[in-house]
Design an enzyme around this catalytic site. Structure first.
Site, mmCIF file in Angstrom:
data_model
loop_
_atom_site.group_PDB
_atom_site.id
_atom_site.type_symbol
_atom_site.label_atom_id
_atom_site.label_comp_id
_atom_site.label_asym_id
_atom_site.label_seq_id
_atom_site.Cartn_x
_atom_site.Cartn_y
_atom_site.Cartn_z
ATOM 1 N N ARG A 243 0.854 -1.195 0.000
ATOM 2 C CA ARG A 243 0.000 0.000 0.000
ATOM 3 C C ARG A 243 0.883 1.237 0.000
ATOM 4 N NH1 ARG A 243 -5.291 -1.277 3.292
ATOM 5 N NH2 ARG A 243 -6.340 -1.587 1.326
ATOM 6 N N GLN B 9 -1.105 2.577 -5.628
ATOM 7 C CA GLN B 9 -2.542 2.802 -5.428
ATOM 8 C C GLN B 9 -3.374 2.442 -6.661
ATOM 9 O OE1 GLN B 9 -3.112 6.777 -4.010
ATOM 10 N NE2 GLN B 9 -3.390 6.096 -1.909
ATOM 11 N N ASP C 160 -4.195 -1.189 -6.676
ATOM 12 C CA ASP C 160 -4.660 -1.753 -5.412
ATOM 13 C C ASP C 160 -6.083 -2.324 -5.555
ATOM 14 O OD1 ASP C 160 -5.483 -2.266 -2.841
ATOM 15 O OD2 ASP C 160 -4.802 -0.367 -2.008
ATOM 16 N N SER D 137 -8.481 -2.393 -2.435
ATOM 17 C CA SER D 137 -9.204 -1.141 -2.174
ATOM 18 C C SER D 137 -10.302 -0.901 -3.205
ATOM 19 C CB SER D 137 -8.238 0.054 -2.185
ATOM 20 O OG SER D 137 -7.351 -0.045 -1.112
ATOM 21 N N TYR E 8 -3.020 -0.961 7.886
ATOM 22 C CA TYR E 8 -3.848 -2.037 8.436
ATOM 23 C C TYR E 8 -3.862 -1.987 9.968
ATOM 24 C CZ TYR E 8 -3.737 -4.246 3.830
ATOM 25 O OH TYR E 8 -3.886 -4.519 2.499
HETATM 26 P P1 NAD Z 1 -9.005 -3.910 6.243
HETATM 27 O O1 NAD Z 1 -9.941 -4.408 5.215
HETATM 28 O O2 NAD Z 1 -7.818 -4.717 6.606
HETATM 29 O O3 NAD Z 1 -9.837 -3.676 7.598
HETATM 30 C C1 NAD Z 1 -11.022 -2.915 7.586
HETATM 31 C C2 NAD Z 1 -11.045 -2.030 8.803
HETATM 32 O O4 NAD Z 1 -11.261 -2.827 9.979
HETATM 33 C C3 NAD Z 1 -9.775 -1.237 9.060
HETATM 34 O O5 NAD Z 1 -10.061 0.132 9.099
HETATM 35 C C4 NAD Z 1 -9.295 -1.747 10.396
HETATM 36 O O6 NAD Z 1 -8.642 -0.745 11.167
HETATM 37 C C5 NAD Z 1 -10.591 -2.173 11.036
HETATM 38 N N1 NAD Z 1 -10.499 -3.062 12.210
HETATM 39 C C6 NAD Z 1 -9.637 -4.084 12.467
HETATM 40 N N2 NAD Z 1 -9.915 -4.630 13.670
HETATM 41 C C7 NAD Z 1 -10.973 -3.946 14.181
HETATM 42 C C8 NAD Z 1 -11.717 -4.025 15.391
HETATM 43 N N3 NAD Z 1 -11.430 -4.918 16.343
HETATM 44 N N4 NAD Z 1 -12.733 -3.164 15.558
HETATM 45 C C9 NAD Z 1 -13.061 -2.226 14.622
HETATM 46 N N5 NAD Z 1 -12.379 -2.103 13.472
HETATM 47 C C10 NAD Z 1 -11.344 -2.937 13.258
HETATM 48 O O7 NAD Z 1 -8.478 -2.456 5.917
HETATM 49 P P2 NAD Z 1 -8.587 -1.635 4.558
HETATM 50 O O8 NAD Z 1 -9.934 -1.080 4.444
HETATM 51 O O9 NAD Z 1 -8.083 -2.448 3.448
HETATM 52 O O10 NAD Z 1 -7.542 -0.453 4.807
HETATM 53 C C11 NAD Z 1 -7.356 0.220 6.020
HETATM 54 C C12 NAD Z 1 -6.728 1.582 5.755
HETATM 55 O O11 NAD Z 1 -5.559 1.479 4.935
HETATM 56 C C13 NAD Z 1 -7.623 2.516 4.956
HETATM 57 O O12 NAD Z 1 -8.530 3.184 5.745
HETATM 58 C C14 NAD Z 1 -6.619 3.477 4.358
HETATM 59 O O13 NAD Z 1 -6.410 4.589 5.197
HETATM 60 C C15 NAD Z 1 -5.351 2.687 4.280
HETATM 61 N N6 NAD Z 1 -4.993 2.494 2.851
HETATM 62 C C16 NAD Z 1 -3.822 3.019 2.409
HETATM 63 C C17 NAD Z 1 -3.455 2.879 1.066
HETATM 64 C C18 NAD Z 1 -2.193 3.466 0.538
HETATM 65 O O14 NAD Z 1 -1.952 3.410 -0.600
HETATM 66 N N7 NAD Z 1 -1.358 4.032 1.348
HETATM 67 C C19 NAD Z 1 -4.277 2.175 0.207
HETATM 68 C C20 NAD Z 1 -5.462 1.630 0.686
HETATM 69 C C21 NAD Z 1 -5.809 1.808 2.009
#
Ligand code: NAD
Length: 377
Positions: free
Chosen positions: A122, A127, A130, A133, A229
């Site tokens: 990520r 991006q 990805d 996402s 994550y």
């Molecule tokens: P994911 O699918 O792994 O998890 C979904 C959500 O569940 C996350 O927000 C995580 O914090 C949450 N979670 C985990 N345990 C939990 C708990 N016990 N209670 C409540 N929530 C809990 O995550 P995702 O959606 O693939 O990505 C998370 C973050 O990554 C995004 O919000 C974004 O900010 C970031 N991201 C960054 C890039 C990049 O290029 N830098 C790209 C995509 C996403």
């Protein structure tokens, strides 16, 4: 380079790895693209659309798999189909590598270079590739539309001469890509939204979309990883979370859970006692159901109604319910990735294991498991 895209074999899969637009982009790079007949059926693309983009339509799946230098698909293949690929070929798809040691071994044995969409790092650079996402975003939208469809009420507040209707109450657990889109969609439809995540920055993002953030002091370190994550909670922290959010669940019309911890089984965040405390007619949509689920009693792949009238929706492949857009996004991810690593002179995808991005997502190469994380396992 010959790129072949077979039809998906899992009956629940409606997406295709390539749409005509992305196929056209690969053809322009100099690739020979062929697709299995009927590839775009569910996403409303005919064989002729692919042909118009410069691809050929392959009549014989087995022969095409055998001669392809690269195979693109959405879901992991079964071992028999890996056996059909030639040594030195590349395979790209979701591979679920943490749960598929035998599949990884089969790729290595066959000498196929396997690239896992889940493992694309990520970074800003990555991006555009990805796929996690791009698909989670659509899944978040679908979860809300599905909930709106199943509810016996409307979502927005309405003040009419016949009386006032209160807005539906949504609770979103897990504010990642899917959760944020679920919040935005529910807000657009007029629902009142509360949201929770273990990562503090996610709560702020939820607030900026107009949701109320539920703040629970779980103690200890709950910051995310460098990739964004969440880290795994301790059992004490999970218990505290379940207790504090139970009250919100009991008052909600819709709970949408999206919580995942990368490389691990999703945590159970809603237990049966909380489901039992919810109102008849209310419902839970569990977006983590395919990986085991966030909700006790959820049946993966099904919708069930509990004794107290709460509907538990544990379907898989939510994004596959909007196959045209899911295919469009996924195909763009594929085309972007291939374009990024395209060697114009050789007219081929260049494998470079020293590249940071490839280091993250190439699992097998040259007959070996090359990814550190899986080699050890
Ligand atoms: P994911 O699918 O792994 O998890 C979904 C959500 O569940 C996350 O927000 C995580 O914090 C949450 N979670 C985990 N345990 C939990 C708990 N016990 N209670 C409540 N929530 C809990 O995550 P995702 O959606 O693939 O990505 C998370 C973050 O990554 C995004 O919000 C974004 O900010 C970031 N991201 C960054 C890039 C990049 O290029 N830098 C790209 C995509 C996403």
């Amino acid at each position: 380079m010959k790129i072949f895209v077979p039809r998906e074999t899992d009956p629940i899969e409606t997406r295709a790895a390539l749409d005509p637009e992305a196929a056209g982009k690969l053809v322009k790079l100099g690739a020979e693209v062929s697709v299995e007949s009927g590839l775009g059926e569910a996403s409303s693309h005919s064989d002729e659309d692919y042909q118009a983009a410069g691809a050929t339509v392959a009549p014989d799946r087995g022969a095409s798999l055998a001669e392809a230098d690269m195979v693109l698909r959405v879901r992991k293949p079964d071992a028999a189909e890996i056996g059909k690929q030639k040594s030195g070929a590349i395979h790209i798809s979701f591979l679920d590598p943490f749960n598929e040691p035998d599949l990884i071994a089969a790729f290595a044995k066959q000498g196929v270079t396997a690239i896992s969409l889940e493992m694309i790092p990520r970074s800003t650079l990555a991006q555009k590739m990805d796929a996690i996402s791009s698909q989670a975003n659509l899944a978040g939208y679908v979860a809300v539309i599905l909930a709106a469809n199943r509810l016996k009420t409307i979502l927005p507040m309405m003040m009419t001469p016949a009386g006032t209707i209160s807005p539906a109450k949504f609770f979103i657990v897990g504010i990642g890509v899917a959760g944020l889109q679920a919040i935005a969609t529910a807000k657009r439809l007029g629902a009142r939204v509360t949201a929770f995540d273990v990562r503090a920055e996610a709560l702020e993002q939820a607030e900026s979309l107009g949701a109320k953030a539920l703040r629970i002091d779980l103690g200890g370190d709950t910051a995310g990883t460098s990739q964004g994550y969440a880290k795994e909670l301790t059992s004490e922290q999970l218990e505290k979370q379940r207790q504090e959010q139970g009250k919100v669940c009991a008052q909600s019309d819709v709970v949408i859970t999206t919580a995942k911890v990368f490389g691990r089984k999703p945590p159970i965040l809603i237990k049966s006692d909380v489901v039992a405390s919810m109102k008849p007619g209310s419902l839970i949509v569990d977006l983590a159901a395919e990986g085991g689920g966030n909700v006790e009693g959820i049946v993966p792949g099904e919708e069930v109604v509990t004794d107290n009238g709460v509907r538990l929706i544990g379907l898989a492949n939510y994004e596959g319910r909007v196959p045209a857009h899911a295919t469009q996004m996924l195909a763009a991810n594929f085309a972007n990735m291939i374009g990024h690593f395209w060697d114009a002179e050789a007219k081929a995808f260049k494998i470079d294991l020293a590249d940071e991005l490839q280091k993250g997502c190439v699992i097998t190469h040259g007959g070996e498991i090359v990814h550190e994380r899986f080699r050890k396992a």
